[in-house]
Write a protein that holds these residues in place. Structure first.
Motif, PDB file in Angstrom:
ATOM      1  N   LYS A  95       0.866  -1.178   0.000  1.00 22.47           N
ATOM      2  CA  LYS A  95       0.000   0.000   0.000  1.00 22.47           C
ATOM      3  C   LYS A  95       0.907   1.234   0.000  1.00 22.47           C
ATOM      4  CE  LYS A  95      -3.988   1.897   2.389  1.00 22.47           C
ATOM      5  NZ  LYS A  95      -4.796   1.849   3.606  1.00 22.47           N
ATOM      6  N   PHE A  96       0.521   2.215  -0.777  1.00 29.96           N
ATOM      7  CA  PHE A  96       1.343   3.419  -0.951  1.00 29.96           C
ATOM      8  C   PHE A  96       0.563   4.602  -0.387  1.00 29.96           C
ATOM      9  CE2 PHE A  96       3.175   6.923  -3.345  1.00 29.96           C
ATOM     10  CZ  PHE A  96       4.527   6.588  -3.396  1.00 29.96           C
ATOM     11  N   ALA A  97       1.238   5.477   0.341  1.00 32.08           N
ATOM     12  CA  ALA A  97       0.527   6.594   0.979  1.00 32.08           C
ATOM     13  C   ALA A  97       1.258   7.902   0.723  1.00 32.08           C
ATOM     14  CB  ALA A  97       0.405   6.337   2.474  1.00 32.08           C
ATOM     15  N   MET A  98       0.485   8.925   0.285  1.00 28.06           N
ATOM     16  CA  MET A  98       1.100  10.238   0.032  1.00 28.06           C
ATOM     17  C   MET A  98       0.035  11.324   0.137  1.00 28.06           C
ATOM     18  SD  MET A  98       1.454  10.041  -4.098  1.00 28.06           S
ATOM     19  CE  MET A  98       0.093   9.417  -5.085  1.00 28.06           C
ATOM     20  N   ALA A  99       0.478  12.558   0.213  1.00 20.00           N
ATOM     21  CA  ALA A  99      -0.461  13.679   0.173  1.00 20.00           C
ATOM     22  C   ALA A  99      -0.047  14.607  -0.959  1.00 20.00           C
ATOM     23  CB  ALA A  99      -0.468  14.409   1.502  1.00 20.00           C
ATOM     24  N   VAL A 100      -1.014  14.983  -1.788  1.00 19.88           N
ATOM     25  CA  VAL A 100      -0.717  15.899  -2.893  1.00 19.88           C
ATOM     26  C   VAL A 100      -1.477  17.206  -2.667  1.00 19.88           C
ATOM     27  CG1 VAL A 100      -0.252  14.079  -4.582  1.00 19.88           C
ATOM     28  CG2 VAL A 100      -2.591  14.931  -4.321  1.00 19.88           C
ATOM     29  N   ARG A 101      -0.938  18.251  -3.236  1.00 18.57           N
ATOM     30  CA  ARG A 101      -1.613  19.550  -3.125  1.00 18.57           C
ATOM     31  C   ARG A 101      -2.543  19.723  -4.307  1.00 18.57           C
ATOM     32  NH1 ARG A 101       0.873  23.089   0.419  1.00 18.57           N
ATOM     33  NH2 ARG A 101       2.970  22.486   1.085  1.00 18.57           N
ATOM     34  N   GLN A 102      -3.751  20.150  -4.055  1.00 17.57           N
ATOM     35  CA  GLN A 102      -4.645  20.488  -5.161  1.00 17.57           C
ATOM     36  C   GLN A 102      -5.044  21.956  -5.029  1.00 17.57           C
ATOM     37  OE1 GLN A 102      -8.163  18.043  -4.927  1.00 17.57           O
ATOM     38  NE2 GLN A 102      -8.210  18.081  -2.712  1.00 17.57           N
ATOM     39  N   PRO A 103      -5.352  22.607  -6.162  1.00 16.15           N
ATOM     40  CA  PRO A 103      -5.777  24.004  -6.046  1.00 16.15           C
ATOM     41  C   PRO A 103      -7.105  24.096  -5.292  1.00 16.15           C
ATOM     42  CG  PRO A 103      -5.990  23.203  -8.317  1.00 16.15           C
ATOM     43  CD  PRO A 103      -5.288  22.128  -7.537  1.00 16.15           C
ATOM     44  N   VAL A 104      -7.335  25.247  -4.688  1.00 16.51           N
ATOM     45  CA  VAL A 104      -8.563  25.440  -3.919  1.00 16.51           C
ATOM     46  C   VAL A 104      -9.739  25.701  -4.863  1.00 16.51           C
ATOM     47  CG1 VAL A 104      -9.628  26.854  -2.109  1.00 16.51           C
ATOM     48  CG2 VAL A 104      -7.185  26.399  -2.048  1.00 16.51           C
ATOM     49  N   GLY A 105      -9.480  26.420  -5.954  1.00 14.44           N
ATOM     50  CA  GLY A 105     -10.550  26.738  -6.914  1.00 14.44           C
ATOM     51  C   GLY A 105     -10.500  28.206  -7.277  1.00 14.44           C
ATOM     52  N   ILE A 106     -11.634  28.862  -7.185  1.00 14.49           N
ATOM     53  CA  ILE A 106     -11.684  30.283  -7.530  1.00 14.49           C
ATOM     54  C   ILE A 106     -11.348  31.094  -6.280  1.00 14.49           C
ATOM     55  CG2 ILE A 106     -13.162  32.146  -8.360  1.00 14.49           C
ATOM     56  CD1 ILE A 106     -14.813  29.769  -9.647  1.00 14.49           C
ATOM     57  N   CYS A 107     -10.364  31.969  -6.417  1.00 19.78           N
ATOM     58  CA  CYS A 107      -9.912  32.752  -5.271  1.00 19.78           C
ATOM     59  C   CYS A 107     -10.290  34.218  -5.454  1.00 19.78           C
ATOM     60  CB  CYS A 107      -8.399  32.651  -5.131  1.00 19.78           C
ATOM     61  SG  CYS A 107      -7.840  30.958  -4.870  1.00 19.78           S
ATOM     62  N   GLY A 108     -10.869  34.802  -4.430  1.00 20.18           N
ATOM     63  CA  GLY A 108     -11.195  36.228  -4.438  1.00 20.18           C
ATOM     64  C   GLY A 108     -10.127  36.978  -3.665  1.00 20.18           C
ATOM     65  N   MET A 109      -9.738  38.140  -4.182  1.00 21.81           N
ATOM     66  CA  MET A 109      -8.675  38.905  -3.532  1.00 21.81           C
ATOM     67  C   MET A 109      -9.052  40.378  -3.409  1.00 21.81           C
ATOM     68  SD  MET A 109      -6.211  36.935  -5.896  1.00 21.81           S
ATOM     69  CE  MET A 109      -5.616  35.311  -5.544  1.00 21.81           C
ATOM     70  N   ILE A 110      -8.791  40.920  -2.260  1.00 23.68           N
ATOM     71  CA  ILE A 110      -9.079  42.340  -2.026  1.00 23.68           C
ATOM     72  C   ILE A 110      -7.773  42.954  -1.528  1.00 23.68           C
ATOM     73  CG2 ILE A 110     -10.499  43.974  -0.736  1.00 23.68           C
ATOM     74  CD1 ILE A 110     -12.579  41.641  -0.433  1.00 23.68           C
ATOM     75  N   THR A 111      -7.239  43.901  -2.295  1.00 23.92           N
ATOM     76  CA  THR A 111      -5.879  44.374  -2.006  1.00 23.92           C
ATOM     77  C   THR A 111      -5.871  45.831  -1.535  1.00 23.92           C
ATOM     78  OG1 THR A 111      -5.597  44.900  -4.358  1.00 23.92           O
ATOM     79  CG2 THR A 111      -4.771  42.772  -3.599  1.00 23.92           C
ATOM     80  N   PRO A 112      -4.820  46.222  -0.825  1.00 18.44           N
ATOM     81  CA  PRO A 112      -4.727  47.573  -0.277  1.00 18.44           C
ATOM     82  C   PRO A 112      -3.996  48.532  -1.218  1.00 18.44           C
ATOM     83  CG  PRO A 112      -2.942  46.273   0.582  1.00 18.44           C
ATOM     84  CD  PRO A 112      -3.663  45.391  -0.409  1.00 18.44           C
ATOM     85  N   TRP A 113      -4.030  49.801  -0.853  1.00 21.61           N
ATOM     86  CA  TRP A 113      -3.436  50.815  -1.725  1.00 21.61           C
ATOM     87  C   TRP A 113      -1.965  51.074  -1.393  1.00 21.61           C
ATOM     88  CZ3 TRP A 113      -1.939  54.250   1.861  1.00 21.61           C
ATOM     89  CH2 TRP A 113      -2.737  54.403   2.999  1.00 21.61           C
ATOM     90  N   ASN A 114      -1.462  50.586  -0.260  1.00 14.68           N
ATOM     91  CA  ASN A 114      -0.120  51.026   0.145  1.00 14.68           C
ATOM     92  C   ASN A 114       1.007  50.288  -0.583  1.00 14.68           C
ATOM     93  OD1 ASN A 114      -0.519  48.614   1.522  1.00 14.68           O
ATOM     94  ND2 ASN A 114       0.502  49.315   3.377  1.00 14.68           N
ATOM     95  N   PHE A 115       0.758  49.021  -0.943  1.00 16.25           N
ATOM     96  CA  PHE A 115       1.718  48.271  -1.781  1.00 16.25           C
ATOM     97  C   PHE A 115       0.936  47.694  -2.952  1.00 16.25           C
ATOM     98  CE2 PHE A 115       4.536  48.903   1.641  1.00 16.25           C
ATOM     99  CZ  PHE A 115       5.811  48.749   1.114  1.00 16.25           C
ATOM    100  N   PRO A 116       0.530  48.554  -3.864  1.00 17.00           N
ATOM    101  CA  PRO A 116      -0.505  48.143  -4.830  1.00 17.00           C
ATOM    102  C   PRO A 116      -0.066  47.057  -5.797  1.00 17.00           C
ATOM    103  CG  PRO A 116       0.218  50.395  -5.260  1.00 17.00           C
ATOM    104  CD  PRO A 116       0.892  49.969  -3.996  1.00 17.00           C
TER     105      PRO A 116
END
Ligand code: UN1
Length: 511
Positions: free
Chosen positions: A148-169
């Motif tokens: 038996k083989f065991a591992m963990a893989v990363r999958q994307p989360v899906g659609i990501c929403g982002m709200i960014t600030p003005w100081n480091f635009p």
């Protein structure tokens, strides 16, 4: 609706006003609201940087739909290929660095050296995240059972929403967008309404580097009409916000209701400790840079300086002398050291805190006034301001101001300094100046913050280490480095049983 000529970044030499549209599904489109807003230079209100879409929920829905369509394909593009596009974007940003920095100074106000640094931070982030495309490591572990083989893989989360600030635009947009796309997500981003152009410029570089349509969608506008619908949208699986703790509480609440991943990077009231044995020249320069760089408008700004009694008098005297001489003005002038506040409301807040500080008994040693004579009258300028005799519980020592107002407090020793440093609701950055290695290590251990600097001010984080903080500064996530990869991926544990029989975990013990 693709009218690319209209949406090209404004050249500083152009006199014609540019209209910028939303970027949805690879097309530049107007908001369905039919409304727009102006982006003006905070150093000179005569300078109209551009006209942007005042978007609404319908535009957000269109952007999320585009991101959803793009996700079906993008998640299957091998991560190293996705990362190569980000690498190419870094090279494009290098070519355009000067133009993008100038445009950023026009829309944000900070001085050119700093806006060049902001673009550079996006370049650094792009190189780092491009490398991640060939890692995205996960554990492979021995199974409890034979064959038996065991591992963990990363999958994307899906659609990501982002709200960014003005100081480091551009930098902060890059902290969110670049790991997200390398991990195989698609994005809808709302740039701060004061500085949308720099996010457009970053996305333009990514698009020119070959990023397919719909992978990143930009919707400009205001928090309630764009940010809230992004956070509320049922198809958005992750939301990342950099902003105030007040907005973080709202966005965090919305995200919690639909179990979205949610990364909040919020306020700070960052302490810099100066012990008796410190190199005072260095501490003074560091305190000026940390306190007044970016007009004090960094989440990590050095807003409190805690000075041990033996050097307090000398430190205060020399610090104030230097603060008085800082050259304030339009950041496009290379000799200027400090630009304006981002907008009228922020300037009002800064000046309000000057009054609060005076009323609660702190002693103002310099600054405190708006600058509005001559050319200053076209911008949101104020003098660098320093308070001393500040007590730890005063509002100017507790609340985030986000302006050029520095509070100096006195302390007896390291223990006292750490107690004052930690005695606030935030925990973003912190720093200590000392030559004593034992004290430096004790401070590294005891300052309860996400970042600690030794013999440097509280600003200056690099993109490959985690960025974020404790307590009201956030909700435990980190941007930058591996922290970003953690946020933009989900674990999937995979078990491959090649024994050709039913093996019952925890029951059959492989004997
Ligand atoms: C912020 O403090 O708002 O660490 C971001 C720094 C920059 C990023 C700051 N690299 O000073």
């Amino acid at each position: 609706m693709a009218t690319d000529t209209l949406s090209r970044p404004a050249q500083t030499s152009d006199t014609q006003t540019k209209v910028f549209k939303n970027f949805i599904d690879g097309e530049w489109v107007e908001s369905s609201s039919g409304e727009t807003f102006e982006n003006r230079n905070p150093a000179d209100s005569r300078d109209l940087v551009g006209i942007f879409q005042k978007s609404n929920k319908e535009d957000v829905n269109a952007a999320v739909d585009a991101a959803k369509r793009a996700f079906a394909k993008w998640r299957l593009v091998p991560a190293p290929r996705r990362a190569e596009m980000v690498f190419r974007a870094a090279e494009i940003l290098i070519e355009r660095k000067e133009d993008y920095a100038r445009e950023m100074t026009r829309e944000m106000g900070k001085v050119l050296a700093e806006t060049r640094g902001d673009v550079q931070e996006a370049i650094d982030c792009a190189y780092y995240m491009a490398g991640e495309g060939r890692r995205l490591f996960g554990p492979t572990v021995p199974s409890e059972l034979p064959n038996k083989f065991a591992m963990a893989v990363r999958q994307p989360v899906g659609i990501c929403g982002m709200i960014t600030p003005w100081n480091f635009p551009m930098a902060i947009s890059s902290w969110k967008l670049l790991p997200a796309v390398v991990c195989g997500n698609t994005c809808v981003i709302k740039p701060a309404q004061d500085t949308p152009l720099s996010t457009f410029n970053l996305v333009r570089a990514l698009t020119d580097a070959g990023l397919p349509k719909g992978v990143i969608n930009v919707v400009s506008g205001f928090g309630s009409s764009v940010g809230t619908p992004i956070a509320e949208h049922a198809d958005v699986r992750a939301i990342s916000l950099t902003g105030s703790s007040e907005v973080g509480r709202i966005v965090g609440g919305i995200a919690a209701k639909s179990f979205k991943h949610c990364s909040l990077e919020l306020g700070g009231k960052n302490p810099m400790i100066v012990l008796d044995d410190a190199n005072l020249d260095l501490a003074i320069e560091g305190g000026l840079w940390g306190g007044f760089g970016t007009t004090g408008q960094r989440c990590t700004a050095t807003s409190r300086i805690i000075v041990q009694k033996g050097v307090h008098r000398e430190f205060v005297g020399r610090y104030v002398e230097r603060a008085k001489k800082l050259k304030v003005g339009n950041g496009l002038d290379e000799t200027v050291e400090m630009g304006p506040a981002i907008n009228e409301k922020q300037l009002e807040t800064d000046l309000k805190y000057v009054e609060i500080g005076k009323n609660e008994g702190a002693r103002m040693l310099c600054g405190g006034d708006r600058l509005d004579q001559g050319d200053y009258k076209y911008g949101w300028f104020m003098q660098p301001t320093v308070f001393t005799d500040v007590e730890p519980k005063m509002r100017i020592a507790q609340e985030e101001i986000f302006g050029p107002v520095v509070s100096i407090l006195a302390c007896d020793d390291l223990e006292d300094a750490v107690e004052i440093a930690n005695g606030i609701e935030y925990g973003l950055s912190s720093s200590i100046y000392t030559k004593d290695v034992n004290k430096a290590f004790a401070a590294m251990r005891d300052l309860y913050a996400g970042i600690t600097y030794i013999n440097a001010p509280t600003i200056g984080a690099e993109v490959h280490l985690p960025f974020g903080g404790t307590k009201a500064t956030g909700n435990g996530h980190r941007e930058g480095g591996i922290g970003a990869i953690e946020f933009y991926t989900e674990w999937k544990s995979v078990y491959v049983d090649y024994s050709d029989k039913l093996q019952k975990a925890q029951i059959d013990r492989g004997e």
